[in-house]
Design a protein around this motif. Structure first.
Motif, PDB file in Angstrom:
ATOM      1  N   GLU A   1       9.224   2.225  -7.807  1.00 43.92           N
ATOM      2  CA  GLU A   1       9.161   1.432  -6.580  1.00 43.92           C
ATOM      3  C   GLU A   1      10.352   0.482  -6.614  1.00 43.92           C
ATOM      4  OE1 GLU A   1       5.393  -0.414  -4.717  1.00 43.92           O
ATOM      5  OE2 GLU A   1       6.510  -2.131  -5.472  1.00 43.92           O
ATOM      6  N   ILE A   2      11.330   0.766  -5.768  1.00 41.90           N
ATOM      7  CA  ILE A   2      12.537  -0.073  -5.721  1.00 41.90           C
ATOM      8  C   ILE A   2      12.324  -1.144  -4.660  1.00 41.90           C
ATOM      9  CG2 ILE A   2      15.034  -0.091  -5.336  1.00 41.90           C
ATOM     10  CD1 ILE A   2      15.021   2.855  -6.243  1.00 41.90           C
ATOM     11  N   GLN A   3      12.530  -2.379  -5.071  1.00 46.57           N
ATOM     12  CA  GLN A   3      12.279  -3.518  -4.179  1.00 46.57           C
ATOM     13  C   GLN A   3      13.602  -4.242  -3.947  1.00 46.57           C
ATOM     14  OE1 GLN A   3       9.710  -5.249  -7.054  1.00 46.57           O
ATOM     15  NE2 GLN A   3       7.845  -4.344  -6.227  1.00 46.57           N
ATOM     16  N   TYR A   4      14.105  -4.132  -2.722  1.00 48.66           N
ATOM     17  CA  TYR A   4      15.377  -4.775  -2.389  1.00 48.66           C
ATOM     18  C   TYR A   4      15.119  -6.136  -1.742  1.00 48.66           C
ATOM     19  CZ  TYR A   4      17.373  -0.032  -2.716  1.00 48.66           C
ATOM     20  OH  TYR A   4      17.770   1.215  -3.128  1.00 48.66           O
ATOM     21  N   PHE A   5      15.921  -7.096  -2.132  1.00 54.92           N
ATOM     22  CA  PHE A   5      15.865  -8.437  -1.543  1.00 54.92           C
ATOM     23  C   PHE A   5      17.307  -8.847  -1.301  1.00 54.92           C
ATOM     24  CE2 PHE A   5      12.576  -7.814  -4.685  1.00 54.92           C
ATOM     25  CZ  PHE A   5      11.421  -8.374  -4.169  1.00 54.92           C
ATOM     26  N   ASN A   6      17.704  -9.080  -0.076  1.00 55.88           N
ATOM     27  CA  ASN A   6      19.091  -9.509   0.136  1.00 55.88           C
ATOM     28  C   ASN A   6      19.147 -11.021   0.276  1.00 55.88           C
ATOM     29  OD1 ASN A   6      21.724  -9.977   0.760  1.00 55.88           O
ATOM     30  ND2 ASN A   6      21.904  -8.258   2.211  1.00 55.88           N
ATOM     31  N   GLU A   7      19.630 -11.681  -0.764  1.00 58.69           N
ATOM     32  CA  GLU A   7      19.804 -13.137  -0.780  1.00 58.69           C
ATOM     33  C   GLU A   7      21.266 -13.505  -0.542  1.00 58.69           C
ATOM     34  OE1 GLU A   7      17.655 -15.387  -0.665  1.00 58.69           O
ATOM     35  OE2 GLU A   7      15.974 -15.151  -2.058  1.00 58.69           O
TER      36      GLU A   7
ATOM     37  N   THR B   1       0.855  -1.198   0.000  1.00 63.82           N
ATOM     38  CA  THR B   1       0.000   0.000   0.000  1.00 63.82           C
ATOM     39  C   THR B   1       0.885   1.241   0.000  1.00 63.82           C
ATOM     40  OG1 THR B   1      -1.577  -1.248   1.305  1.00 63.82           O
ATOM     41  CG2 THR B   1      -1.897   1.134   1.224  1.00 63.82           C
ATOM     42  N   LEU B   2       0.573   2.183  -0.887  1.00 65.27           N
ATOM     43  CA  LEU B   2       1.391   3.395  -0.978  1.00 65.27           C
ATOM     44  C   LEU B   2       0.926   4.429   0.033  1.00 65.27           C
ATOM     45  CD1 LEU B   2       1.666   3.918  -4.858  1.00 65.27           C
ATOM     46  CD2 LEU B   2       3.166   2.609  -3.330  1.00 65.27           C
ATOM     47  N   PRO B   3       1.867   5.232   0.570  1.00 71.87           N
ATOM     48  CA  PRO B   3       1.465   6.342   1.445  1.00 71.87           C
ATOM     49  C   PRO B   3       0.666   7.380   0.653  1.00 71.87           C
ATOM     50  CG  PRO B   3       3.861   5.937   1.545  1.00 71.87           C
ATOM     51  CD  PRO B   3       3.327   5.133   0.400  1.00 71.87           C
ATOM     52  N   ALA B   4      -0.058   8.215   1.375  1.00 67.99           N
ATOM     53  CA  ALA B   4      -0.832   9.283   0.729  1.00 67.99           C
ATOM     54  C   ALA B   4       0.112  10.187  -0.060  1.00 67.99           C
ATOM     55  CB  ALA B   4      -1.564  10.093   1.792  1.00 67.99           C
ATOM     56  N   ASN B   5      -0.415  10.763  -1.106  1.00 66.32           N
ATOM     57  CA  ASN B   5       0.331  11.735  -1.928  1.00 66.32           C
ATOM     58  C   ASN B   5       1.555  11.157  -2.625  1.00 66.32           C
ATOM     59  OD1 ASN B   5      -1.496  13.766  -1.003  1.00 66.32           O
ATOM     60  ND2 ASN B   5      -0.271  13.913   0.876  1.00 66.32           N
ATOM     61  N   THR B   6       1.566   9.838  -2.847  1.00 68.36           N
ATOM     62  CA  THR B   6       2.639   9.230  -3.635  1.00 68.36           C
ATOM     63  C   THR B   6       2.017   8.418  -4.755  1.00 68.36           C
ATOM     64  OG1 THR B   6       2.751   7.212  -2.310  1.00 68.36           O
ATOM     65  CG2 THR B   6       4.178   9.039  -1.626  1.00 68.36           C
ATOM     66  N   GLY B   7       2.848   8.096  -5.735  1.00 66.98           N
ATOM     67  CA  GLY B   7       2.412   7.248  -6.830  1.00 66.98           C
ATOM     68  C   GLY B   7       1.509   7.958  -7.811  1.00 66.98           C
ATOM     69  N   PRO B   8       0.875   7.241  -8.750  1.00 68.53           N
ATOM     70  CA  PRO B   8       0.958   5.791  -8.887  1.00 68.53           C
ATOM     71  C   PRO B   8       2.339   5.346  -9.378  1.00 68.53           C
ATOM     72  CG  PRO B   8      -0.191   6.737 -10.775  1.00 68.53           C
ATOM     73  CD  PRO B   8       0.051   7.865  -9.803  1.00 68.53           C
ATOM     74  N   VAL B   9       2.703   4.116  -9.013  1.00 67.01           N
ATOM     75  CA  VAL B   9       3.999   3.563  -9.409  1.00 67.01           C
ATOM     76  C   VAL B   9       4.013   3.349 -10.924  1.00 67.01           C
ATOM     77  CG1 VAL B   9       5.496   1.532  -9.237  1.00 67.01           C
ATOM     78  CG2 VAL B   9       4.434   2.497  -7.172  1.00 67.01           C
TER      79      VAL B   9
END
Ligand SMILES: [Cu+2]
Length: 467
Positions: free
Chosen positions: A372-378, A326-334
């Motif tokens: 929208e940057i999605q980090y995953f540390n594998e 869910t995006l915060p208010a006043n951001t996006g759309p992605v």
């Protein structure tokens, strides 16, 4: 064509990039003079320089040796290694753990050389270094510094030749990276491709994952034998909706048992994928069926949980997304999701989305975009990811929306963690006169991003294009 596709939109890269402009920006550094080192002896004593090989490093990373010197190369690791000097015939034979070899440098002119271990995958895992010949120093020193080099003993011509050679080495990967804007990816294979499910009559989404060895080109010319799901690193991107009934069929074609854990998903005990805790190992040739209802929203990952310190860094990892944060208010759309799957070990080594710079994909955006940057540390280490030029708004940690999003420019992501950030791209990020703005985006542990041969590993850029 995008560098990789996600649903029906290009996540990264579009046709018609104004490459000439970008080339101009990078081309400022393109003035390279062919370096021919002064080959006369300096009169300094010839010393034997100590070098050590281990998993997976050559120490020191910048080896200073005198002209006509000798290297004493000790293997202090637990695997067989060797030592090759690129663009020369100089090399050792394989050195057993606990043994050492000597290498006579008499045939090399003064200058800077790349050296590496030629055992498959070792160079990519970090076993490369720079050998600088020409000074009278020739003593080994701490990794990364050049304190052992006696610059005073080098002629101005030798110093300039060495420096020009280093600059030329550093320019090469940048040129390879930017060439992707014209000619597409510079390596074979793209990870994170969306996996389409088979949908059964009761609405269950069925995904097939085959655990298998596959060739994987981590950076141009560096192909390793990776441990994969469906032949790519990362494996396919699985995306479902909150509440979906999900079935994941895992077919083990590896020479070793495995098990698949859904990291970050709340699943029933028997579906947690930990061999000997929740299930028997999936032996070579066997299948296992995981089945659960997807709770979320969640930004999770799936990875091996059997001999995982080998299987995961070698490539058995992927994104499992349930709905959207869910995006915060006043951001996006992605407008663009930017996955950043971090890895630092095994045969894949320091990498973003299975690729090491210069094979990493540029993130291409336009003013007005919300990324929208999605980090995953594998990986096995923490990585402080730093994007130049623009702050990142951290909106979720481990897939859970934060009640109070906060702003950073460098975000540390520990093994197992996921973070979601938003970047609002504005025209302020363009270059002057409406030219593209090119912003470095990299891990700030500098040995994960830069070496004496230039940028490598966990580096890419955000390229902001004029509309
Ligand atoms: Cu790092």
């Amino acid at each position: 064509m995008g560098f990789f596709k996600r649903e029906d939109r290009d996540v990264v890269g579009t046709a018609g990039i104004a490459f000439a402009v970008i080339a101009m920006v990078f081309g400022m550094f393109a003035f390279v003079v062919a370096a021919h080192a002064d080959n006369k002896k300096t009169g300094a004593p010839i010393g034997a320089v100590q070098v050590t090989l281990s998993e997976f490093a050559i120490t020191p990373s910048s080896i200073a040796a005198p002209l006509h010197g000798t290297l004493v190369i000790a293997n202090t690791g637990s695997a067989v290694h060797n030592f090759h000097v690129e663009k020369s015939s100089l090399k050792t034979s394989d050195i057993q753990p606990g043994s050492s070899a000597t290498l006579d440098l008499g045939s090399l002119k003064a200058g800077s050389y790349s050296v590496f271990c030629a055992i498959e995958g070792h160079r990519q895992a970090g076993m490369q270094a720079t050998l600088v010949i020409g000074g009278a120093g020739g003593t080994s020193h701490a990794p990364g510094d050049m304190a052992g080099m006696d610059f005073n003993a080098m002629t101005p011509k030798q110093l300039a030749a060495m420096n020009d050679q280093m600059d030329a080495n550093m320019l090469k990967p940048v040129n390879l990276y930017t060439a992707q804007l014209e000619t597409g990816p510079n390596t074979k294979g793209i990870g994170n491709q969306l996996l389409n499910p088979q949908v059964t009559s009761d609405g269950t989404k069925v995904f097939h994952l085959t655990a298998e060895l596959a060739n994987w080109e981590v950076s141009p010319g560096n192909t390793v034998r990776a441990w994969t799901f469906n032949g790519t690193v990362p494996g396919p991107w699985i995306k479902v909706n909150v509440g979906d009934h999900v079935r994941v069929v895992v077919d083990n074609k590896l020479p070793m048992s495995t098990g698949v854990h859904f990291h970050g998903l709340e699943v029933p005990f028997a579906m947690d994928g930990v061999p000997d805790i929740t299930q028997k190992p999936i032996k070579p040739g066997e299948k296992f069926v995981y089945e659960f209802v997807a709770k979320g929203p969640q930004l999770a990952m799936y990875h091996s949980h059997h001999n995982a310190q080998v299987q995961v860094p070698n490539g058995m990892l992927g994104i499992f997304q349930v709905g959207d944060v869910t995006l915060p208010a006043n951001t996006g759309p992605v407008t663009q999701e930017v996955p950043m799957v971090l890895n630092d070990a095994g045969v894949v080594g320091l990498s973003l989305n299975g690729k090491s710079f210069p094979a990493t994909a540029p993130v291409i955006a336009h003013p007005g975009d919300w990324l929208e940057i999605q980090y995953f540390n594998e990986g096995l280490q923490i990585h402080p990811m730093h994007l130049h030029g623009v702050p990142q708004l951290v909106i979720a940690e481990d897939g859970y929306a934060l009640p109070s999003p906060y702003t950073v420019d460098t975000l540390s992501i520990a093994p197992g963690q996921r973070f979601t950030t938003l970047v609002h791209v504005t025209s302020d990020l363009l270059g002057s006169n409406n030219t593209p703005g090119i912003w470095a985006f990299h891990c700030h542990i500098l040995t994960h991003a830069e070496g004496p041969n230039g940028m490598f590993g966990m580096v890419t850029t955000l390229i902001v294009m004029p509309k």
